[in-house]
Structures are given as C-alpha cells and as structure tokens.
Design a protein around this motif. Structure first.
Motif, PDB file in Angstrom:
ATOM      1  N   PHE A  32       2.026  15.184  80.601  1.00  9.00           N
ATOM      2  CA  PHE A  32       3.270  14.568  80.140  1.00  9.00           C
ATOM      3  C   PHE A  32       3.410  13.129  80.629  1.00  9.00           C
ATOM      4  O   PHE A  32       4.017  12.293  79.957  1.00  9.00           O
ATOM      5  N   VAL A  33       2.870  12.832  81.788  1.00 11.41           N
ATOM      6  CA  VAL A  33       3.034  11.506  82.395  1.00 11.41           C
ATOM      7  C   VAL A  33       1.728  10.735  82.278  1.00 11.41           C
ATOM      8  O   VAL A  33       0.690  11.165  82.774  1.00 11.41           O
ATOM      9  N   GLY A  34       1.797   9.584  81.651  1.00 14.32           N
ATOM     10  CA  GLY A  34       0.622   8.736  81.514  1.00 14.32           C
ATOM     11  C   GLY A  34       0.404   8.317  80.077  1.00 14.32           C
ATOM     12  O   GLY A  34       0.517   9.123  79.153  1.00 14.32           O
ATOM     13  N   GLU A  35       0.127   7.030  79.861  1.00 19.34           N
ATOM     14  CA  GLU A  35      -0.138   6.492  78.527  1.00 19.34           C
ATOM     15  C   GLU A  35      -1.213   5.418  78.627  1.00 19.34           C
ATOM     16  O   GLU A  35      -0.991   4.401  79.294  1.00 19.34           O
ATOM     17  N   PRO A  36      -2.393   5.604  78.000  1.00 20.00           N
ATOM     18  CA  PRO A  36      -2.805   6.773  77.225  1.00 20.00           C
ATOM     19  C   PRO A  36      -2.827   8.039  78.083  1.00 20.00           C
ATOM     20  O   PRO A  36      -2.942   7.974  79.301  1.00 20.00           O
TER      21      PRO A  36
ATOM     22  N   TYR B  89       4.477   7.115  92.042  1.00 21.03           N
ATOM     23  CA  TYR B  89       3.056   7.130  92.385  1.00 21.03           C
ATOM     24  C   TYR B  89       2.564   8.555  92.624  1.00 21.03           C
ATOM     25  O   TYR B  89       1.458   8.923  92.204  1.00 21.03           O
ATOM     26  N   GLU B  90       3.373   9.378  93.298  1.00 22.14           N
ATOM     27  CA  GLU B  90       2.972  10.756  93.566  1.00 22.14           C
ATOM     28  C   GLU B  90       2.868  11.562  92.272  1.00 22.14           C
ATOM     29  O   GLU B  90       1.935  12.351  92.087  1.00 22.14           O
TER      30      GLU B  90
ATOM     31  N   THR C 138      -3.536  29.388  85.272  1.00 27.17           N
ATOM     32  CA  THR C 138      -2.184  29.105  85.780  1.00 27.17           C
ATOM     33  C   THR C 138      -1.737  27.679  85.525  1.00 27.17           C
ATOM     34  O   THR C 138      -0.546  27.370  85.536  1.00 27.17           O
ATOM     35  N   GLY C 139      -2.695  26.774  85.332  1.00 21.94           N
ATOM     36  CA  GLY C 139      -2.366  25.365  85.147  1.00 21.94           C
ATOM     37  C   GLY C 139      -2.096  24.626  86.445  1.00 21.94           C
ATOM     38  O   GLY C 139      -1.834  23.410  86.434  1.00 21.94           O
ATOM     39  N   GLU C 140      -2.180  25.304  87.576  1.00 19.82           N
ATOM     40  CA  GLU C 140      -1.868  24.672  88.859  1.00 19.82           C
ATOM     41  C   GLU C 140      -3.051  23.831  89.357  1.00 19.82           C
ATOM     42  O   GLU C 140      -4.211  24.147  89.120  1.00 19.82           O
ATOM     43  N   LEU C 141      -2.696  22.763  90.079  1.00 22.67           N
ATOM     44  CA  LEU C 141      -3.713  21.887  90.668  1.00 22.67           C
ATOM     45  C   LEU C 141      -4.443  22.626  91.783  1.00 22.67           C
ATOM     46  O   LEU C 141      -3.841  23.296  92.626  1.00 22.67           O
ATOM     47  N   LEU C 142      -5.772  22.503  91.779  1.00 21.20           N
ATOM     48  CA  LEU C 142      -6.584  23.082  92.848  1.00 21.20           C
ATOM     49  C   LEU C 142      -6.829  22.020  93.889  1.00 21.20           C
ATOM     50  O   LEU C 142      -7.317  20.924  93.576  1.00 21.20           O
ATOM     51  N   ARG C 143      -6.480  22.298  95.132  1.00 20.84           N
ATOM     52  CA  ARG C 143      -6.560  21.297  96.195  1.00 20.84           C
ATOM     53  C   ARG C 143      -7.686  21.637  97.166  1.00 20.84           C
ATOM     54  O   ARG C 143      -7.989  22.773  97.383  1.00 20.84           O
TER      55      ARG C 143
ATOM     56  N   PRO D  92      -0.525  14.881  90.106  1.00 18.34           N
ATOM     57  CA  PRO D  92       0.287  15.835  89.330  1.00 18.34           C
ATOM     58  C   PRO D  92       0.087  17.255  89.827  1.00 18.34           C
ATOM     59  O   PRO D  92      -1.036  17.675  90.126  1.00 18.34           O
ATOM     60  N   ALA D  93       1.187  17.997  89.904  1.00 16.67           N
ATOM     61  CA  ALA D  93       1.133  19.342  90.481  1.00 16.67           C
ATOM     62  C   ALA D  93       0.527  20.364  89.538  1.00 16.67           C
ATOM     63  O   ALA D  93       0.026  21.399  89.979  1.00 16.67           O
TER      64      ALA D  93
END
Length: 359
Positions: free
Chosen positions: A239-243, A225-226, A354-359, A231-232
């Motif tokens: 990469f994770v998830g379909e569609p 679930y995390e 950077t591709g990093e998640l903004l929190r 996703p970080a």
C-alpha cells in the motif's frame, strides 16, 4: 496542547435483516501533545468512522476516547472542543468567509462580539484569508475553500484537530501548495492532529507518525521512515510506496535462497526454513542495473521521466514483472538484455500464508 488516546475503540453497524458490520475493530492509539498522526488506508477501511467517533458525530460501540487524560465518550460533540475540517468543506453559501469563520464562535456562549472579531482576524491572517473575508464561497477557488474550512476548525482553538481528506478535491499544484501550508500551520499552532487520508504521499510528507489501517484494524504504527523501510506485512508494503514494491512469490531452497523460477534464485536477508513459501519484497529504488553481476532480464518497457526512469523487466520464468528505478541518463530499448541486482540488506521477506514480515 493536549494528548489524545483511543482505547480498544470499536464500531459495529447494525441494521434490521442484515448481519452486523464491524467497521472499527478495536483501535488503540496514543497521540503526544502537538503530534500530527496520519490515519492511512483504502476507502472503506474505517478511517472516517474513527474520526467521526472522536468528534462525537458517531456513536461508539465499545472502548474509550480520552482527551487530555479525560474520557469524552459521554460528551456530545459540541462539548468536546474538537475541530473538524471536512472533505467537502461544508461551508455556508449565503455567508461571507468572515461569517463562516465566526459562525461556530457565535453559536457558543461566552464569546463576546469583540472577541469573535479578533479571533476571526487572527486566524484569517495565519491562514492567508485576510484579503477574501468579504467574499462568498461560490467565488472561491478549491484551495481557498479548503483554507476556509481549516480556519473555521482552528478558530475555536480546539484541543484536538481532525482533518478528513483535506486535500482530495485539489489539483496537483494546489495540493502541493496547500500541503506545505497545512504543515506550517500545524507546526506553528501545535494542535494535536489526526489526518485521515488514502493518499500515501500526503501521509508520508505531513505526518509525524502514520497508522496504516485495513478492514477496521490498524496494521502498523510508526514514523514515515519506519512504515516505508520496515513494513510489518504484505498489505503495508504494497500500500505504501510509488512505484509500488516488487512482490515476488518463491520457495526457500536448501542453500537459503528464494527460488522464483527454475533459473532465478534470490539471496535472502534472514535465515528461512527450507521449503517455506515466501514473498520477496524489493522496492524499485533498491534494484540496480549492473554491467556483469546480477540476474539476466529483458526490458519490457522503459519510461524516461525527467528526474528518473522507470524500467519494467521480465525475469526468466517469473510471471510477475520487475519494476526498477533508473537514473535520468539511462536509455533502454524494448527487448534489450540487461542484468539486475537487488540490495539484500533492503530486501523484505514475508510469509506467503500469513503475510507477516519474517525477521
């Protein structure tokens, strides 16, 4: 049951005349006793190399491997009591199923003949192989071969169980059945287990936690679930998830929204500095077709599947198409005009550089 810990585990391949290749670049992992961890990533990311180092089949360039709190880094493979089920089954064709299961036990000192037969019978019953113990691998289905490979790893009563792409050779029906059996067996026997796979569905359905890997580095560790809901970074999200998740580049405006085009602006769940380049991530199931509110869009395609539908939409001026999951009752025509809205609470914002998640 036994804990497994990897401390700054590294592997560098060196060959004469070529630059060194860092296949695994400092992995830190700690598995609880009885936990099943999915090591998930694309081909070539270092998953199988990590597994082979744990099993003692590959030398280690740096770091440490602890089983039950004790380092096994200097022990040969046969002294580590680690069971491995290989992707290609690795069964002995001339031997029967029973002989394949007993082979490793007979090779180890201290196993009396009666004990070997008892252990083979017990694991065959657990994995539903009792009826084919006299058969040879050539006469088995792919699913049966996979169960034999798994049983051979389990019969030695390992401290740690390693599964290398265990379902990759099975068709869809066999994969579903074997996946359920694998989860039941692992829960019943309680082995600390690492499952190496590139199949996100396999990892999400089987693992207690998932470590997503790319280029020899773990990108994120968490529960299924995390990993899916938070996703970080962009790689994990994509990469994770379909569609696959919708990833839409944009620029933050003075009112805190992401401008995807001159006419398409999306609200963001977190405050972001004006002018920052971002990528907005929205999963297809977190988008909805609305009657009045939402952004205007044009239907490019609609796949009316039995349990749901998949709609591909075009937003004005936005290069990337938008994929939306619809209910099974929804019917959409090509070029139909609709409106689509995103659940801001479930929207992810990533830094474009950077591709990093903004929190």
């Amino acid at each position: 049951m036994t804990e497994l810990e990897l401390r700054d585990l590294r592997k560098t391949f060196r060959s004469r005349g070529r630059p060194p290749v860092d296949a695994v670049r400092g992995i830190d992992l700690a598995l609880r006793s009885g936990e099943l961890l999915g090591l998930l990533g694309p081909s070539g990311c270092g998953k199988s190399t990590t597994l082979r180092m744990i099993a003692g089949l590959e030398s280690v360039s740096g770091g440490d491997i602890l089983v039950g709190g004790t380092s096994v880094i200097d022990r040969p493979a046969q002294a580590r009591n680690i069971g491995v089920a290989f992707e290609n089954y690795a069964l002995y064709p001339p031997l029967t199923v029973a002989e394949n299961l007993a082979f490793g036990l007979k090779a180890r000192r201290g196993n009396a003949r009666g004990d070997v037969q008892r252990k083979v019978a017990e694991i065959a019953d657990r994995v539903d192989l009792t009826g084919i113990l006299d058969a040879r691998p050539a006469g088995l289905s792919s699913g049966q071969k996979q169960r034999v490979s798994l049983a051979r790893a389990l019969v030695r009563e390992p401290d740690v169980l390693l599964l290398d792409e265990p379902l990759s050779h099975l068709d869809a029906a066999q994969r579903d059945t074997t996946r359920r059996e694998l989860k039941r067996i692992q829960r019943d026997l309680g082995h600390t287990t690492i499952l190496v796979t590139h199949d996100q569905e396999e990892a999400l359905s089987l693992a207690d936690r998932i470590a997503v890997m790319k280029d020899g580095v773990i990108q994120q560790i968490g529960t299924p679930y995390e990993i899916y809901d938070s996703p970080a970074n962009l790689f994990v999200a994509d990469f994770v998830g379909e569609p696959a998740i919708n990833l839409l580049p944009g620029t933050v405006t003075d009112d805190g929204r992401a401008r995807l085009s001159d006419s398409v602006h999306l609200a963001l769940p977190v405050p972001v500095t004006q002018g920052r380049e971002v990528v907005v991530g929205v999963r297809p199931e977190d988008l909805s077709l609305t009657g009045e509110d939402g952004l205007p869009a044009r239907v490019v395609a609609h796949e009316p599947l039995l349990e749901a539908g998949v709609a591909t939409l075009a937003l004005d001026g936005v290069e990337r198409p938008l994929v939306v999951l619809t209910g099974p009752e929804v019917r959409l025509a090509h070029d139909e005009q609709v409106r689509v809205a995103a659940d801001t609470r479930l929207t992810h914002v990533f830094d474009a550089e950077t591709g990093e998640l903004l929190r």
